[in-house]
Design an enzyme around this catalytic site. Structure first.
Site, PDB file in Angstrom:
ATOM      1  N   LYS A  88     -11.505  -4.055  -4.628  1.00 11.13           N
ATOM      2  CA  LYS A  88     -12.512  -3.010  -4.779  1.00 11.13           C
ATOM      3  C   LYS A  88     -12.978  -2.886  -6.228  1.00 11.13           C
ATOM      4  O   LYS A  88     -12.227  -3.105  -7.164  1.00 11.13           O
ATOM      5  CB  LYS A  88     -11.953  -1.673  -4.321  1.00 11.13           C
ATOM      6  CG  LYS A  88     -11.644  -1.626  -2.835  1.00 11.13           C
ATOM      7  CD  LYS A  88     -11.111  -0.256  -2.452  1.00 11.13           C
ATOM      8  CE  LYS A  88     -10.764  -0.194  -0.984  1.00 11.13           C
ATOM      9  NZ  LYS A  88     -10.236   1.122  -0.588  1.00 11.13           N
TER      10      LYS A  88
ATOM     11  N   LYS B 191      -5.976 -10.908  -6.287  1.00 11.20           N
ATOM     12  CA  LYS B 191      -7.125 -11.102  -5.410  1.00 11.20           C
ATOM     13  C   LYS B 191      -8.276 -10.183  -5.802  1.00 11.20           C
ATOM     14  O   LYS B 191      -8.065  -9.034  -6.192  1.00 11.20           O
ATOM     15  CB  LYS B 191      -6.712 -10.817  -3.963  1.00 11.20           C
ATOM     16  CG  LYS B 191      -7.769 -11.184  -2.935  1.00 11.20           C
ATOM     17  CD  LYS B 191      -7.311 -10.857  -1.528  1.00 11.20           C
ATOM     18  CE  LYS B 191      -7.235  -9.363  -1.295  1.00 11.20           C
ATOM     19  NZ  LYS B 191      -7.054  -9.032   0.138  1.00 11.20           N
TER      20      LYS B 191
ATOM     21  N   LYS C 210       0.808  -1.220   0.000  1.00 11.03           N
ATOM     22  CA  LYS C 210       0.000   0.000   0.000  1.00 11.03           C
ATOM     23  C   LYS C 210       0.841   1.269   0.000  1.00 11.03           C
ATOM     24  O   LYS C 210       0.364   2.328  -0.422  1.00 11.03           O
ATOM     25  CB  LYS C 210      -0.944  -0.001   1.211  1.00 11.03           C
ATOM     26  CG  LYS C 210      -2.010  -1.081   1.126  1.00 11.03           C
ATOM     27  CD  LYS C 210      -2.934  -1.055   2.329  1.00 11.03           C
ATOM     28  CE  LYS C 210      -4.005  -2.119   2.222  1.00 11.03           C
ATOM     29  NZ  LYS C 210      -4.932  -2.104   3.378  1.00 11.03           N
TER      30      LYS C 210
END
Length: 335
Positions: free
Chosen positions: A195, A192, A111
């Site tokens: 969002k 994965k 991130k």
């Protein structure tokens, strides 16, 4: 019964990966565990946020959790920020965690990559997660595979505290589902499911219209060849569909492989689309009912927070005493 704790962030839309990897398991856990589930809104503050959107998302996620089957009469369901003990314990545990441990966290690296500046909260949120878990004498933490590292850090912190200050925290263990632990993006099955703004066509949202759900699955990327075989390395697309089928039917991946042996990929996609639409149908219907009465949602969340605080406060006091902090009235670890 063993105590179980887990949480979900109110960021983005709840997608199929959340539902299979976490929420559907929570519904089962509430009948075989002393179960606590939390909308972890404080974790949502680790990146820039819109206040009005955060409020709306917190309500939406809490409503979705109830729509999916979490029953406030059978579990403790609450919002993280409604229990201040989470933030208080975090500071104490910050002094047991190390810079090196937090810097090695894979999610922090992912991130923060390419960012000129990141918040201290983003760096430190694994300690807040440890506090979430340890506050409730948690025995088991049902998580997706991507959270395995954070539960290991929680165990390390708990053991370190117990070694230095005496038996204080229960050392929890992570638990993982046999299928559906890591649902992948339908358009990029090596990543994965995440969002909707990252890959809208590869992400199935829990509140998607049934026709949209079926369309997304039938357009899922598959692999070369025609054999419906589970092999995430060489056949990630087909493997993802088989894992979805197994998770949503309550079977095993091996059973799904046998069911589609000798059939074309289209048959697998059609079957996965059908079981997904059917699995999400009652959730969407119940969500519409619950969303029509926000006052009742607030009432239930307030009850959940009160129950959570009744469990968290004694654990926090125990940690304070063992760490030598002076308690109100002069009590301390030596009294």
């Amino acid at each position: 019964m063993p105590r179980v704790f887990s949480g979900i962030k109110p960021t983005g839309d709840m997608h199929l990966g959340n539902y299979i990897g976490a929420v559907s398991r929570w519904v089962e856990d509430q009948d075989r565990h002393d179960a606590l589930f939390c909308v972890v809104d404080l974790h949502a503050l680790t990146v820039p946020w819109n206040p009005a959107e955060l409020t709306a998302r917190t309500r939406e996620v809490a409503t979705l959790l109830m729509a999916a089957g979490l029953d406030p009469d059978r579990c403790t369901l609450f919002v993280q920020s409604h229990v201040p003990e989470h933030s208080i314990l975090t500071w104490l545990l910050n002094n047991l965690a190390t810079y090196g441990e937090l810097h090695r966290m894979t999610q922090f690296k992912d991130k923060s990559k390419g960012q000129e500046s990141v918040s201290v909260g983003l760096f430190d949120y694994p300690v807040l997660m440890a506090s979430d878990i340890l506050l409730y004498d948690t025995d088991e933490v049902p998580v997706g595979d991507d959270q395995r590292q954070h539960v290991e850090l929680t165990r390390d912190i708990a053991q370190r505290f117990n070694h230095r200050f005496g038996d204080t925290f229960v050392v929890p263990k992570a638990t993982f589902p046999p299928a559906g632990a890591r649902i992948m993006d339908l358009q990029n099955p090596t990543a994965k499911m995440s969002k909707s703004d990252v890959s809208p066509e590869g992400t199935v949202l829990v509140l998607d219209d049934p026709k949209v759900v079926a369309k997304k699955i039938k357009r899922a990327v598959t692999d070369s060849g025609s054999e419906a075989r589970y092999d995430p390395e060489t056949k990630p697309g087909v493997s993802n569909l088989l894992e979805l089928h197994a998770a949503l039917t309550g079977g095993t991946i091996a059973a799904s492989e046998r069911e589609f042996a000798g059939l074309q990929y289209g048959a697998l996609k059609t079957a996965v689309a059908e079981v997904t639409v059917e699995a999400l149908r009652p959730v969407r219907e119940r969500y519409a009912e619950l969303a029509a009465d926000p006052a009742e949602l607030d009432r239930l969340l307030a009850i959940g927070a009160e129950k959570a605080r009744s469990m968290a406060a004694p654990v926090l006091e125990r940690a304070y005493r063992h760490a030598g902090l002076l308690m109100p009235g002069g009590a301390s670890a030596t009294t």
